[in-house]
Design an enzyme around this catalytic site. Structure first.
Site, PDB file in Angstrom:
ATOM      1  CD  GLU A 273      16.120  74.279   5.779  1.00 37.83           C
ATOM      2  OE1 GLU A 273      16.939  73.423   6.127  1.00 37.83           O
ATOM      3  OE2 GLU A 273      14.952  74.307   6.211  1.00 37.83           O
TER       4      GLU A 273
ATOM      5  CG  ASP B 177       7.900  75.524   8.295  1.00 37.73           C
ATOM      6  OD1 ASP B 177       8.094  75.053   7.165  1.00 37.73           O
ATOM      7  OD2 ASP B 177       8.827  75.824   9.067  1.00 37.73           O
TER       8      ASP B 177
ATOM      9  CG  HIS C 262      10.527  76.484   5.507  1.00 35.69           C
ATOM     10  ND1 HIS C 262      10.416  75.169   5.891  1.00 35.69           N
ATOM     11  CD2 HIS C 262      11.852  76.722   5.364  1.00 35.69           C
ATOM     12  CE1 HIS C 262      11.639  74.628   5.980  1.00 35.69           C
ATOM     13  NE2 HIS C 262      12.516  75.546   5.664  1.00 35.69           N
TER      14      HIS C 262
HETATM   15  C1  ACM Z   1      16.412  76.063  10.101  1.00 36.92           C
HETATM   16  O1  ACM Z   1      16.730  75.212  10.947  1.00 36.92           O
HETATM   17  N1  ACM Z   1      16.008  75.704   8.897  1.00 36.92           N
HETATM   18  C2  ACM Z   1      16.471  77.479  10.416  1.00 36.92           C
END
Ligand code: ACM
Ligand code: ZN
Length: 536
Positions: free
Chosen positions: A329, A193, A265
């Site tokens: 995201e 991440d 991420h």
């Molecule tokens: C997430 O909670 N961004 C998968």
């Protein structure tokens, strides 16, 4: 239809038997429990016997688990011996996770559709044995009972984020122990991440030096605090450690699904190799939470080369059918401003950046399919279209999962409305002394329990819902004690949705939790007190 009839049989059986049986308390709730006359004496003379060598590891495992309750580590035998045996055997007419557990004064007989099912039967036995308080001079008295059981959903998962905060191998193993106790069969390991890269990749050793380390960490709540702790933070799991965790989980019949995040991420990777981003950096491993605008460049071939090389090492470590590729995201601003990304859009005839994300996911999926694996992605992978073989993990509520099931894609339901156990657990966190947590709405165990993974779907579409999962993001969770506080007992609620969806009853669940609590106590698990204090 067959499944419906079988379920109906199990439910009717269960209701009839539970009414007559207030004493056997197992979580997740078994399909049928029939209390019989008499008691089995668990004692130093108890022997665990098995008739198939595939059951030897399970016999060994429970010899250790039952040691204290037997008064010594039970002997193990590959044939029936002794006066009070626990007899383990396979029945190939059963489904893979289906078992019966029959306790009589003479013996405990376990039959399972596989070694995994026998393992589950013994988890149920462990709860009965922990709950059994009466004893004679000969040993601990277990009530005679006949249990017939099988799970509702095939996929029952729990995720742990080790990027925002990392935990030791021993702690990850303890997390896996907790999953096994609840008959959870998937451990989703969130390994990369923006705030840290946590899996050693031999070809890219700099990931361990740069991507795994952040300069410092935000103190307090994201968007409210501007204080940082000034302390470098990081760590990585070596490949040997990863193999050890995978093996440990397999011994408990849990498959580990690794998550390697892309295209978003990705800041830990970009900080290590800035050429993988659109602007070329420099980038820094994030020290705060939220969503980064910087993502993998989808235009450069070197990005896909990196990802394929990483995945080649990942699939060598993880035998799981699924590899989770993230997909959530991913802001599109960097791609809009990037020549390489725009060139890719033009050359591939893509409509926009959403279709570029779809191109990215499909390309990585194709590589994984060619290497014998399937992808799971967060529900954003629906943007711009997905292939039929991708499994969607619905997290922004259920709507992504509903849309995916309607398209004919398989779905794991893990909506943040019910399954995000990084959220507060009570209506009044301050009053109840809850530690800092995520989430706008409280997510008590009752809310997890209320999850209906089928809402909004036709019967045919329901067939695509493969299971359920809780997710534990760790922005505000720096210790393993705190992990357990967030996990328990909400995991128990999820386990019952996954295992006993067709026989849910929250009041009855709360009653049975008093027994599971004794197991938590015996194992010194740091569960949250709220449910047990009547805050449900
Ligand atoms: C997430 O909670 N961004 C998968
Ligand atoms: Zn780019």
């Amino acid at each position: 239809m067959k499944r419906l009839l079988t379920s109906l049989f199990f439910v009717v059986g269960a209701l009839a038997c539970y009414a007559a049986n207030p004493t056997i308390a197992i979580v997740p709730r078994p399909a049928s429990v029939e209390v019989l006359q008499g008691e089995f004496v668990l004692s130093p003379k108890t022997v665990i016997c098995f008739d198939d060598k595939s059951l030897a590891p399970t016999a060994q495992f429970y010899a250790a688990e039952l040691s204290d309750m037997c008064g010594r580590r039970p002997k193990i035998a590959s044939r029936p011996i002794g006066k009070s045996p626990i007899l383990l055997s396979l029945d190939d007419s059963f489904e893979e996770e289906q078992y019966t557990l029959h306790i009589t004064p003479k013996a405990i007989t376990v039959e399972g559709g596989s070694p995994k099912a026998v393992f589950y039967a013994l988890q149920s036995l462990l709860q009965i044995a922990t709950d059994a308080e009466s004893s004679s001079a000969a040993g601990r008295l277990l009530p005679a009972v006949k249990i017939a059981d099988k799970p509702y959903f095939g996929y029952r998962g729990a995720m742990l984020d080790v990027c925002r905060h990392i935990f030791t191998v021993e702690e990850v193993k303890r997390y896996i122990d907790i999953l096994a106790l609840h008959k959870i069969n998937r451990f989703h390991w969130h390994l990369t991440d923006d705030q840290g890269w946590r899996i050693e990749i031999k070809r890219y050793p700099e990931l361990a030096k740069i991507g795994a380390m952040r300069k410092e960490t935000l103190v307090g709540k994201y968007r409210q605090s501007e204080i940082y702790d000034g302390t470098p933070y990081g760590g990585i799991f070596t490949q040997d450690e990863v193999r050890e965790v995978v093996r440990y989980a397999a011994e408990r019949y849990i498959e580990v699904i690794p998550e390697i995040e892309m295209p978003g991420h990705a800041v830990a990777a970009l900080s290590t190799y800035p050429h993988l981003g659109c602007s070329g950096g420099p980038y820094n491993v994030r020290t705060t939470w939220g969503i980064s605008k910087e993502v993998f460049c989808a235009g450069k071939e070197t990005t896909f080369e990196f990802i394929e090389n990483v995945l080649a090492e990942v699939i060598a470590l993880f035998p799981s059918k699924y590899i989770h590729i993230g997909g959530d995201e991913c802001p599109k601003g960097a791609w809009k401003a990037c020549k390489a990304c725009q060139k890719r859009i033009a050359e591939e005839g893509l409509k926009d950046e959403h279709e570029l994300q779809s191109y990215f996911v499909r390309r990585v999926e194709k590589w994984l399919n060619e290497h014998g694996r399937q992808i799971i992605g967060w529900d954003e992978i629906l943007q711009g279209g997905i292939t039929q073989s991708a499994t969607v993990m619905s997290w922004r509520g259920k709507k992504g999962g509903i849309a995916a099931a309607k398209l004919g894609n398989d779905v794991i339901m893990t909506p943040n409305t019910h399954c995000y156990i990084d959220y507060y657990q009570t209506e009044s966190p301050a009053e109840n002394g809850e530690p800092l947590a995520n989430g706008r709405r409280p997510l008590p165990a009752s809310r997890v329990y209320a999850l209906d993974p089928y809402e909004g779907l036709t019967e045919a579409e329901c067939a695509h819902i493969k299971g359920v999962q809780v997710n534990l993001w760790t922005e505000y969770i720096a210790t393993f004690d705190h992990v357990q506080h967030m996990l328990l007992p909400r995991l128990a609620a999820l386990s019952e949705v996954g295992w006993s969806y067709d026989r849910k009853d929250f009041d009855d669940f709360c009653r049975r939790m008093n027994t599971l609590r004794k197991v938590y106590d015996a194992k010194s698990y740091n569960y949250a007190p709220y449910l047990f204090n009547g805050i449900k």
